[in-house]
Design an enzyme around this catalytic site. Structure first.
Site, mmCIF file in Angstrom:
data_model
loop_
_atom_site.group_PDB
_atom_site.id
_atom_site.type_symbol
_atom_site.label_atom_id
_atom_site.label_comp_id
_atom_site.label_asym_id
_atom_site.label_seq_id
_atom_site.Cartn_x
_atom_site.Cartn_y
_atom_site.Cartn_z
ATOM 1 N N GLN B 217 -96.953 66.834 33.283
ATOM 2 C CA GLN B 217 -97.649 66.560 35.016
ATOM 3 C C GLN B 217 -97.985 66.988 35.712
ATOM 4 O O GLN B 217 -98.602 68.095 36.603
ATOM 5 C CB GLN B 217 -96.819 64.695 34.836
ATOM 6 C CG GLN B 217 -97.025 64.296 33.696
ATOM 7 C CD GLN B 217 -98.345 63.105 34.238
ATOM 8 O OE1 GLN B 217 -97.919 62.616 34.955
ATOM 9 N NE2 GLN B 217 -99.187 63.719 33.492
ATOM 10 N N ASP B 218 -96.712 67.136 36.943
ATOM 11 C CA ASP B 218 -96.908 67.263 38.004
ATOM 12 C C ASP B 218 -95.340 68.144 38.528
ATOM 13 O O ASP B 218 -95.270 68.734 39.613
ATOM 14 C CB ASP B 218 -97.584 66.346 40.040
ATOM 15 C CG ASP B 218 -98.521 66.698 39.434
ATOM 16 O OD1 ASP B 218 -99.438 67.149 39.317
ATOM 17 O OD2 ASP B 218 -98.933 65.232 40.598
ATOM 18 N N ALA B 219 -94.947 68.521 37.185
ATOM 19 C CA ALA B 219 -93.794 68.569 37.511
ATOM 20 C C ALA B 219 -93.654 70.730 37.647
ATOM 21 O O ALA B 219 -94.804 71.431 37.478
ATOM 22 C CB ALA B 219 -92.781 68.435 36.905
ATOM 23 N N ARG B 401 -108.351 67.517 40.574
ATOM 24 C CA ARG B 401 -108.050 67.943 41.895
ATOM 25 C C ARG B 401 -109.250 69.177 42.465
ATOM 26 O O ARG B 401 -108.989 68.406 43.634
ATOM 27 C CB ARG B 401 -106.540 68.142 42.306
ATOM 28 C CG ARG B 401 -106.206 67.157 41.594
ATOM 29 C CD ARG B 401 -104.424 67.034 41.546
ATOM 30 N NE ARG B 401 -103.969 66.366 40.671
ATOM 31 C CZ ARG B 401 -102.045 66.751 40.297
ATOM 32 N NH1 ARG B 401 -101.588 67.209 41.418
ATOM 33 N NH2 ARG B 401 -101.777 65.608 39.846
#
Lengths: 388, 600
Positions: B217-219, B401
């Site tokens: 994820q965004d970790a 993104r």
């Protein structure tokens, strides 16, 4: 022998499954032992597919709509008004369907035509002119009030009239039927309407009001259908409309009544009956879900459509509809307008049997679903007997 | 003929609207009409709108007449010499302010060289396209605009040197980064706003790869070695303050170590850090529950005082203690007085925060994430040159993104670090990526920024080339230490007997409506009941009338308020909230009966 086996399982399996089984066997014959195994597995699968007792289908349905619904809100805005005519889509439309709003925000029809007409585009214009509603203001070039004579003078747009096939006579006829209290005269291209006052003297405001009313007088076509857009879909010409009037459209002989539809569910219910309305709810809700590229099982949609229509009339999922008819006072009070609910219930001495979810959560008892469903059955206390 | 509206009120009509608007504008430029007035002509509606009201956002532009900007070289010269001021430019009709509606009529040239005959105004500078914070994002024109928004938002949350006099201030909820650095990749705005005086991040080595799934994820994954060397350490400050209040009747709060007789006296150990004046000393190490200011207050009600005159002097304990779950060091103690002249004591607690799992970090491109793991340096992957990255960032954060600026900054940072210089990453005028790549190649690296890397645990070479480089990373103010919360049992509300709300008060975590639905949908009714019985109560019900009855356990006798003593009552278990509803209904003269079925 195979037939016997199939016949034997017929009352344990639904008809459609048995039919499919028969078809499959006809295509690819198998022996007795294999067939037995197939039926055994089929029954197993079927029993797995069945809903267990105590399954919370209502909440699962609500969640199945609610979860993808949260994503829908964000995307709705982009889709509005892009494709064809401007039709409400996405969450607003879904809410409209489930709330069973009497007036759809954008009523629309999809008209299919009968055999020769649906391929042949030569008749199209004629059919469209039969369906599309023409109001007086569309065939006039000027409308004014003669203040001296206190009458309304209308200049007809002959060119436009010829284009859509309206004659002076039809205009005068429809004007005369609409306006009982006015004199209608045609004097060389000038239509003069003289209002006949009932009692008092004729005043300017009443003439003005009449003038505004006259503009919207129905001349030709079907009332309510303001726009028609012919589109081609798989070699067939389909008419999309803005506005809906199912009954009148079905009366036109070129229209294929078996496939033409409207998105106005109440109209479907009044013209074709409640079962059609149920199907219509499913179709309309399904369309929204498909448009948004979501995947909701048809059974959830069927379940909601059943709930909305099972009383014979369309009832929305609102406090005045099916939610307001919940058995439990506490469940109703916890939804909307708690005070009126409690007041009404106390006036007639309603009893809440605590049979459902919300009321049991409120009193902190087990919800009669899932693990809370089974109960121990004990001996009841008899009259006069002391408890042990 | 057009209608004229002043502040949306119809005032009349004019024959020649365009001429009228032109005259008003030129009169305004000559200062004969107040410059705060704006006028616009809406051709479609044939309306002229004049606005003089408050609340309009207006911006200055240079006036252009016949294709010639009114601001000339001579003005610039005078401005530089200080002989001309901004006000003069306004007064001379060189610069004017437009509001949103008048902007509709204007045709604004972006720069001097684009001015044509049709233009009405000239932008003062094209850099005004972006704001201050947004201009701080390097290579912003290579990113998605929404990411640019997020990138500027995260920069505002970054820890740094928020004010150079922070040691003298008593700010709530602030942090200071311990070793702030100036970014390697800068933009013109870094110079303009003197970023080197208040930097808010650190230059780190970043590798784009996945590692044991701890950066999904965004970790992000942090290098423990870097943490031990001081990466992203910060101080967290929290002030505590107390007034020595005066009450009616000459009573007063007393600051000092409370007597043991005082009502609500804590453990003696809690007061151990106080000095004789009842105030803690600087540099004392404190933790949750420690008293930092000892204080007693007079009894709450004066009535108490008169009635029980012997016990009159029992004062209440009202000391200030360290908040639940917090710790630190006393940073500063201030003794002063407040506006009313009462004694006021303020104490600032400082807490050093080393990065831990759950702390939030971000680059300047809207790529934010929390620490997923802190891995020992010896287990981190390393490059052929022996470099271990400080941060491992997931490559899955990039494609959807489209933050290309993030990738370019890594290359630019690498070049800057290798050649010991700052790289210009200003929007639209940054050093070109191709030049950077060329320079990287000259320095002996692969021009695309990738390197061979080795597994830190097994020592095996990775099959893929890994993108490694330097970039500026920000530690954001959201730290787990301030958010962590759990509770087993604790305080409850008086009215409903349900757990109170809020982390600071040790409140419960609500199992909400939708969570409830999930339990029901899974058929976990018994579990649901267990979760919801925080306010479970046992009440007795009269079997005759259905009202709540009383069981006198002392006399072992039942009694019903309606039917009297000799009745059968049965205990039932309900939520206190429902009992409350029951009582409220009764107070409204509604008689809710509880009917019991299936007894025994």
């Amino acid at each position: 022998m195979a037939e016997d086996l199939i016949k034997e399982c017929e009352n344990r399996l639904p008809g459609k499954l048995v039919e499919n089984l028969k078809k499959a066997i006809a295509k690819r014959p198998i022996n007795q032992k294999q067939l037995k195994e197939v039926i055994k597995r089929l029954e197993e699968k079927y029993s797995y597919a069945k809903i267990n007792p105590g399954e919370a289908i209502g909440i699962i349905t609500a969640e199945s709509f609610g979860e993808p619904g949260t994503q829908m809100t964000l995307r709705t805005f982009h889709f509005a008004g892009v494709a064809e005519a401007n039709i409400t889509l996405g969450l607003p439309r879904l809410i409209e369907i489930f709330d069973a709003r009497k007036k759809a925000s954008t009523p629309s029809m999809e008209i299919h035509l009968k055999e020769p007409y649906n391929k042949d585009e030569t008749h199209l214009e004629k059919i469209i002119s039969l369906i599309k509603e023409i109001k007086l203001k569309e065939v006039i070039s000027k409308i004014s009030i003669n203040i001296m004579k206190l009458n309304i003078e209308i200049e007809l747009n002959k060119k436009r009239m010829r284009e859509i096939g309206v004659t002076d006579l039809t205009i005068i006829k429809s004007l005369k039927t609409e306006l009982k209290s006015a004199e209608v005269n045609l004097k060389d291209d000038l239509l003069i309407i003289k209002p006949k006052p009932k009692e008092e003297e004729l005043t300017l405001p009443t003439v003005y009001a009449l003038k505004e009313k006259i503009k919207d007088i129905h001349i030709k076509g079907i009332e309510g259908i303001t726009e028609i857009l012919p589109i081609k879909k798989e070699n067939e010409v389909i008419l999309l409309t803005a506005g809906s009037n199912l009954k009148k459209v079905l009366e036109i002989k070129e229209v294929d009544g078996t496939t033409s539809t409207t998105n106005d569910i109440f109209e479907v219910a009044s013209v074709l009956g409640i079962e059609a309305a149920r199907q219509s709810i499913m179709n309309e809700a399904g369309k929204v879900i498909k448009d948004q590229a979501l995947d909701i099982d048809i059974r959830h949609i069927m379940f909601i459509a059943d709930l909305i229509t099972n009383s014979g009339i369309i009832k929305g999922v609102t406090r005045s509809g099916i939610t307001g008819e919940k058995e439990s006072v506490l469940a109703r009070a916890s939804f909307e307008t708690p005070i009126p609910q409690l007041v009404k219930a106390s006036l007639i001495g309603e009893v809440d049997h605590l049979n459902s979810v919300v009321e049991n959560v409120m009193v902190n008892q087990t919800v009669p679903l899932g693990t809370g469903l089974p109960n121990l059955v004990t001996k009841m206390k008899k009259e006069g007997e002391e408890p042990k | 003929m057009a209608d004229v509206f002043i502040n949306e009120k119809f005032v009349g009509t004019v024959e020649n609207p365009e001429e009228f608007v032109k005259t008003v504008k030129s009169e305004r430029r000559k200062q004969r009409i107040p410059p705060l007035l704006n006028i616009s002509f809406e051709k479609k509606l044939n309306d002229i709108h004049i606005t003089t009201g408050t609340g309009r956002a207006r911006r200055p532009l240079i006036i252009v007449e016949d294709g010639v900007p009114k601001l000339k070289e001579e003005h610039l010269k005078l401005l530089k010499e200080g002989k001309l001021s901004w006000k003069d430019l306004e007064d001379q009709g060189i610069v004017e302010y437009l509001d949103a509606s008048e902007e509709e009529d204007a045709y604004v040239a972006l720069a001097d060289k684009y001015v044509t005959k049709e233009h009405t105004h000239l932008e003062i500078s094209p850099i005004t396209i972006l704001g201050i914070v947004t201009s701080l994002v390097p290579y912003a024109n290579f990113g998605q605009s929404s990411r640019l928004n997020r990138g500027s938002k995260t920069q505002k949350q970054a820890l740094g040197l928020y004010a150079s006099n922070y040691l003298l201030r008593m700010d709530t909820d602030v942090s200071v980064l311990q070793y702030p650095q100036v970014p390697i990749v800068q933009s013109f705005m870094h110079e303009v706003c003197k970023y080197d005086k208040h930097p808010s991040g650190q230059n780190i080595v970043i590798a784009l790869m996945s590692h044991e799934g701890y950066n999904m994820q965004d970790a992000i994954i942090l290098n423990e070695g870097s943490v031990k060397r001081g990466l992203a350490r910060s101080f967290y400050f929290r002030p505590y303050s107390v007034d020595e209040l005066r009450y009616q009747g000459g009573l007063i709060d007393e600051i000092g170590i409370p007597d043991k007789e005082v009502k609500g006296y804590r453990l003696e150990e809690d007061y151990k850090l106080l000095e004789d004046d009842g105030i803690i000393f600087p540099e004392a190490v404190v933790e949750e529950g420690n008293v930092i200011i000892g204080k007693t207050s007079p009894p709450r009600f004066l009535g108490e005082l008169e009635e029980f005159s012997i016990a009159a002097n029992i004062r209440r304990e009202s000391s200030v203690t360290i908040r639940q779950g917090e710790k630190g060091v006393v940073d500063m103690v201030v003794l002063t007085e407040n506006e009313e002249g009462n004694k006021l004591i303020q104490i600032r607690i400082r807490d050093q925060r080393t990065p831990e799992v759950g702390d939030k970090f971000a680059s300047r491109h809207g790529q934010k994430g929390v620490i997923g793991a802190i891995i020992p340096q010896e287990d981190m992957p390393f490059t052929a040159a022996g470099i271990t990255p400080d941060i491992i960032f997931s490559p899955h954060c990039i494609p959807n993104r489209m933050t290309i600026s993030h990738l370019i900054e890594i290359i630019a940072g690498k070049v800057g670090a290798l050649s010991g210089r700052f790289v210009n990453g200003s929007v639209f005028s940054a050093e070109a990526e191709t030049d950077l790549r060329k320079e990287l190649l000259e320095r002996g690296f692969r021009e695309n920024g990738t390197e061979r890397m080795y597994n830190g645990i097994t020592g095996e070479e990775f099959e893929a080339n890994i993108f490694v480089g330097n970039m500026y990373y920000l530690k954001l103010k959201h730290m787990v230490a301030n958010k962590l919360h759990a509770r087993a049992a604790g305080r409850i509300q008086l009215l409903t007997r349900q757990p109170i709300e809020g982390r600071s008060k040790g409140g419960g975590l609500r199992l909400g409506e939708m969570e409830k639905d999930c339990f029901v949908a899974h058929g976990a009714s018994l579990l649901l009941k267990e979760r919801f019985d925080s306010d479970r109560t046992e009440v007795y019900v009269c079997e005759k009338c259905g009202m709540l009855a009383i069981h006198d356990s002392f006399k072992k006798k039942p009694s019903c308020p309606k039917c009297g003593g000799n009745v059968d009552i049965a205990p039932i278990e309900i939520s206190y909230a429902f009992k409350l509803l029951y009582d409220e209904l009764r107070s409204l003269c509604i008689y809710p009966q509880v009917k019991l079925e299936n007894k025994y």
